[in-house]
Design an enzyme around this catalytic site. Structure first.
Site, PDB file in Angstrom:
ATOM      1  N   LEU A  19       0.735  -1.173   0.002  1.00 12.56           N
ATOM      2  CA  LEU A  19       0.013   0.073  -0.139  1.00 12.56           C
ATOM      3  C   LEU A  19       0.858   1.432  -0.012  1.00 12.56           C
ATOM      4  O   LEU A  19       0.519   2.473  -0.606  1.00 12.56           O
ATOM      5  CB  LEU A  19      -1.004  -0.016   1.084  1.00 12.56           C
ATOM      6  CG  LEU A  19      -1.748  -1.042   1.207  1.00 12.56           C
ATOM      7  CD1 LEU A  19      -2.694  -1.157   2.723  1.00 12.56           C
ATOM      8  CD2 LEU A  19      -2.867  -0.979   0.000  1.00 12.56           C
ATOM      9  N   GLY A  22       8.479   3.574   2.879  1.00 13.33           N
ATOM     10  CA  GLY A  22       9.048   4.492   3.040  1.00 13.33           C
ATOM     11  C   GLY A  22      10.519   4.258   3.742  1.00 13.33           C
ATOM     12  O   GLY A  22      10.903   3.113   3.748  1.00 13.33           O
ATOM     13  N   ASP A 139       3.702  15.065  12.368  1.00 12.07           N
ATOM     14  CA  ASP A 139       3.879  14.765  11.176  1.00 12.07           C
ATOM     15  C   ASP A 139       2.731  15.027  10.189  1.00 12.07           C
ATOM     16  O   ASP A 139       2.073  14.208   9.340  1.00 12.07           O
ATOM     17  CB  ASP A 139       4.426  13.268  10.606  1.00 12.07           C
ATOM     18  CG  ASP A 139       5.081  13.044   9.269  1.00 12.07           C
ATOM     19  OD1 ASP A 139       5.095  11.987   8.730  1.00 12.07           O
ATOM     20  OD2 ASP A 139       5.609  14.163   8.503  1.00 12.07           O
TER      21      ASP A 139
HETATM   22  C1  LIG Z   1      -5.854   2.082   1.080  1.00  9.65           C
HETATM   23  C2  LIG Z   1      -4.517   2.316   1.699  1.00  9.65           C
HETATM   24  C3  LIG Z   1      -3.404   2.993   0.734  1.00  9.65           C
HETATM   25  C4  LIG Z   1      -2.201   3.354   1.002  1.00  9.65           C
HETATM   26  C5  LIG Z   1      -2.091   3.240   2.533  1.00  9.65           C
HETATM   27  C6  LIG Z   1      -2.906   2.882   3.250  1.00  9.65           C
HETATM   28  C7  LIG Z   1      -4.095   2.482   3.222  1.00  9.65           C
HETATM   29  C8  LIG Z   1      -2.195   2.881   4.619  1.00  9.65           C
HETATM   30  C9  LIG Z   1      -2.772   2.549   5.980  1.00  9.65           C
HETATM   31  C10 LIG Z   1      -1.676   2.887   7.057  1.00  9.65           C
HETATM   32  C11 LIG Z   1      -0.547   3.529   7.148  1.00  9.65           C
HETATM   33  C12 LIG Z   1       0.393   3.744   8.012  1.00  9.65           C
HETATM   34  C13 LIG Z   1      -0.195   3.793   5.580  1.00  9.65           C
HETATM   35  C14 LIG Z   1      -0.938   3.353   4.661  1.00  9.65           C
HETATM   36  N1  LIG Z   1      -0.906   3.687   3.165  1.00  9.65           N
HETATM   37  C15 LIG Z   1       0.274   4.233   2.756  1.00  9.65           C
HETATM   38  C16 LIG Z   1       0.189   5.875   2.244  1.00  9.65           C
HETATM   39  C17 LIG Z   1      -0.283   6.615   3.169  1.00  9.65           C
HETATM   40  N2  LIG Z   1      -0.358   8.039   2.921  1.00  9.65           N
HETATM   41  C18 LIG Z   1      -2.725   2.517   8.354  1.00  9.65           C
HETATM   42  O1  LIG Z   1      -2.141   2.738   9.319  1.00  9.65           O
HETATM   43  N3  LIG Z   1      -3.694   1.947   7.969  1.00  9.65           N
HETATM   44  C19 LIG Z   1      -3.829   2.141   6.376  1.00  9.65           C
HETATM   45  O2  LIG Z   1      -4.725   1.594   5.933  1.00  9.65           O
END
Ligand SMILES: Cc1ccc2c(c1)c1c3c(c(C)cc1n2CCCN)C(=O)NC3=O
Length: 278
Positions: A19, A22, A139
């Protein structure tokens, strides 16, 4: 030292698509084998020893876990479980499937102020809860504001990514120069002691972008951006703000204040006439 589950995360979760990624590692969609429910797995590489520069120091991960366990709120992502293998910690987090707030807005022609107020109200409620527990996010930026379901009539906001968050203890001084240039407060640039007020500066920047699509301090380079922040070099260009209310400009101006203690708090924001009309 916090103890995380030593079991193999793959015995309990099927690992799915990436998803996001980093410096910390990756976030992947995971499916809980016993229920079929989807979650987000944050896979964090842990430094094997103090000499290594690769991965995160374990105490930083413990801090993120402790903070996530302390902030259970409808507008903050929930932490369900934590697994640890030899050099990796996996946080099992609520899946926020609606994606990033700003992708949602980019897909629309333009955002009504009433829609912006709805989003900001939820962001401020989650942030106000964190601040009431003396926890700063540090952040806050569009990438860390997600929607639980983008097709819902009123999407639910979830604050994510507490990797830079800090829990203030009585009388403690905390400094950090981390964060994303466009959104950081002057005291972060000047390496001065931080408080939850640093988040309120970021709220002003996010509100400004939400309503105009412009970033108030962005320069050609990070150095120019940081200089613009330090000298408070911003304006409300008529061609981008001609249709926005004077109330929201007042809201932004009451947050873009150099002295942290003089900025509105999240609670005061929720009572500001832009958010709560008299
Ligand atoms: C559908 C979707 C797509 C990208 C996601 C997430 C969910 C996501 C999630 C989280 C984090 C820390 C990063 C995440 N990312 C990475 C990008 C966050 N800006 C999280 O904690 N739950 C998420 O669904």
């Amino acid at each position: 030292m916090a103890v995380f589950k030593p079991e193999n995360v793959e015995d309990f979760y099927e690992i799915g698509e990436v998803l996001g990624s980093g410096h910390f590692g990756q976030v992947r969609q995971v499916r809980e084998r016993s229920t079929g429910i989807y979650w987000a797995g944050k896979f964090l590489k842990i430094r094997k020893n103090t000499c290594s520069r690769l991965g995160l120091v374990r105490s930083c991960v413990e801090k993120e876990v402790e903070i996530l366990q302390a902030v259970q709120h409808p507008n903050i992502v929930t932490l369900k479980d934590v697994f640890e293998s030899r050099a990796e910690v996996v946080l099992i987090l609520e899946l926020v499937s609606g994606g990033e707030l700003f992708d949602f807005i980019a897909a629309k022609e333009n955002l009504l102020e009433s829609e912006a107020i709805e989003f900001m109200t939820q962001i401020l409620e989650g942030l106000g809860f964190m601040h009431s527990k003396n926890i700063g996010h540090f952040d806050l930026k569009p990438e860390n504001i997600m929607l639980s379901d983008k097709v819902a009539a009123q999407p639910n906001i979830k604050l994510i990514d507490f990797g830079l968050a800090h829990h203030f203890h009585q009388g403690e001084e905390y400094k950090s120069t981390s964060g994303t240039p466009q959104y950081i407060a002057p005291e972060v640039i000047n390496s001065e002691p931080l408080s939850t007020a640093a988040d309120m500066w970021s709220i002003a920047v996010i509100t400004y972008i939400l309503l105009s699509g412009l970033s108030p301090f962005q320069g050609e380079t990070d150095e120019e951006t940081l200089r613009n922040i330090s000298i408070m070099n911003y304006a409300f260009p008529a061609q981008y703000f001609s249709t926005t209310s004077s109330m929201v400009k007042d809201f932004i101006q009451k947050l873009l204040v150099k002295i942290p203690s003089e900025r509105m708090t999240a609670e005061e924001c929720l009572l500001h006439p832009w958010i709560k009309p008299i």
